[in-house]
Design a protein around this motif. Sequence first.
Motif, PDB file in Angstrom:
ATOM      1  N   ILE A   1     124.323  37.331   7.140  1.00  0.00           N
ATOM      2  CA  ILE A   1     123.296  38.177   7.757  1.00  0.00           C
ATOM      3  C   ILE A   1     123.987  39.415   8.331  1.00  0.00           C
ATOM      4  O   ILE A   1     125.221  39.447   8.433  1.00  0.00           O
ATOM      5  N   CYS A   2     123.207  40.426   8.713  1.00  0.00           N
ATOM      6  CA  CYS A   2     123.751  41.588   9.423  1.00  0.00           C
ATOM      7  C   CYS A   2     123.362  41.475  10.893  1.00  0.00           C
ATOM      8  O   CYS A   2     122.217  41.114  11.219  1.00  0.00           O
ATOM      9  N   ILE A   3     124.320  41.786  11.784  1.00  0.00           N
ATOM     10  CA  ILE A   3     124.046  41.780  13.226  1.00  0.00           C
ATOM     11  C   ILE A   3     124.525  43.107  13.808  1.00  0.00           C
ATOM     12  O   ILE A   3     125.719  43.418  13.753  1.00  0.00           O
ATOM     13  N   SER A   4     123.601  43.871  14.345  1.00  0.00           N
ATOM     14  CA  SER A   4     123.891  45.247  14.770  1.00  0.00           C
ATOM     15  C   SER A   4     123.521  45.425  16.240  1.00  0.00           C
ATOM     16  O   SER A   4     122.354  45.328  16.605  1.00  0.00           O
ATOM     17  N   ILE A   5     124.542  45.671  17.067  1.00  0.00           N
ATOM     18  CA  ILE A   5     124.384  45.701  18.528  1.00  0.00           C
ATOM     19  C   ILE A   5     124.396  47.139  19.055  1.00  0.00           C
ATOM     20  O   ILE A   5     125.281  47.925  18.678  1.00  0.00           O
ATOM     21  N   ASN A   6     123.468  47.475  19.938  1.00  0.00           N
ATOM     22  CA  ASN A   6     123.431  48.751  20.678  1.00  0.00           C
ATOM     23  C   ASN A   6     123.547  49.988  19.785  1.00  0.00           C
ATOM     24  O   ASN A   6     122.574  50.370  19.147  1.00  0.00           O
TER      25      ASN A   6
END
Length: 263
Positions: free
Chosen positions: A69-74
């Motif tokens: 999966i992709c996890i993109s923070i801030n």
Amino acid sequence: MKKILKNKYDIQQMRLSGKITADVLTMIKNHIYPDISTQDINNICHHYITKIKKAVPACLGYKSFPKSICISINDIVCHGIPDKNILLKKGDIVNIDVAVIKNNYYTDASKMFFVGKVNTKKKLLCKITRKSLYQALKCIKPGIKINNIGKKIQKYVESQKLHVVKEYCGHGIGNNFHEPPHILHYYNKYDCLKMQAGMIFTVEPMVNTRSQYVECMKDGWTVKTRDGGCSAQYEHTVLVNQKGCELLTHQKNEKIPKIFINN
Ligand code: MF3
Ligand code: CO
């Protein structure tokens, strides 16, 4: 050119696939808390998709993307790579982008999560991004030009003094991750293709606080805002039907309906 309209069987299979993608996003909510690593979140999703749902994570190995999966923070705009050294912390806003393949049918969805208490500005960014997607869903029905989607999103986002990312767009989806047509999230007057019942595509606006500009990191995937401002994204896989549209990736806890009747 690939066929752009789905038949009854395709639609049935896309509903099954979409339910799995939606269920991953519902399931993962309880695992979003301070100090969990994005690698751990990835692994929970991977296990759920493969072992519980007997499906395949579409991102894993896609153009050599290394995780499920992709996890993109801030300030990460999209395509953040899960990593054991990246830990969630209080106040973060986190996009989780899930795509699955079930019986050779792809679906794709993403949403934002809050880690502990999040400041007003970040909350508002997420709310406006989500609402921009919903504004677009309200205009989807046969006979309407596809460029209305971007027009609605851009108009709403800019009215709120925020910025639509132009580099990434939604896409047709079915037996392939990415199919025609392109779905822009801003207005393009030359884009005159009309929506037809049986089309399935994603709508996935990315919205930034300070400016629209983004840059890709040296890992070849992670995309950040150029100015360090925050970014948010929401995504659904959408079926155009006779009267409006159906959200194939609708989640039970969502405030909007699964079926839009857009008269
Ligand atoms: N969900 C994204 C999309 O809409 C992710 C594609 S890139 C990947 O296309 F490598 F992460 F799969
Ligand atoms: Co997508």
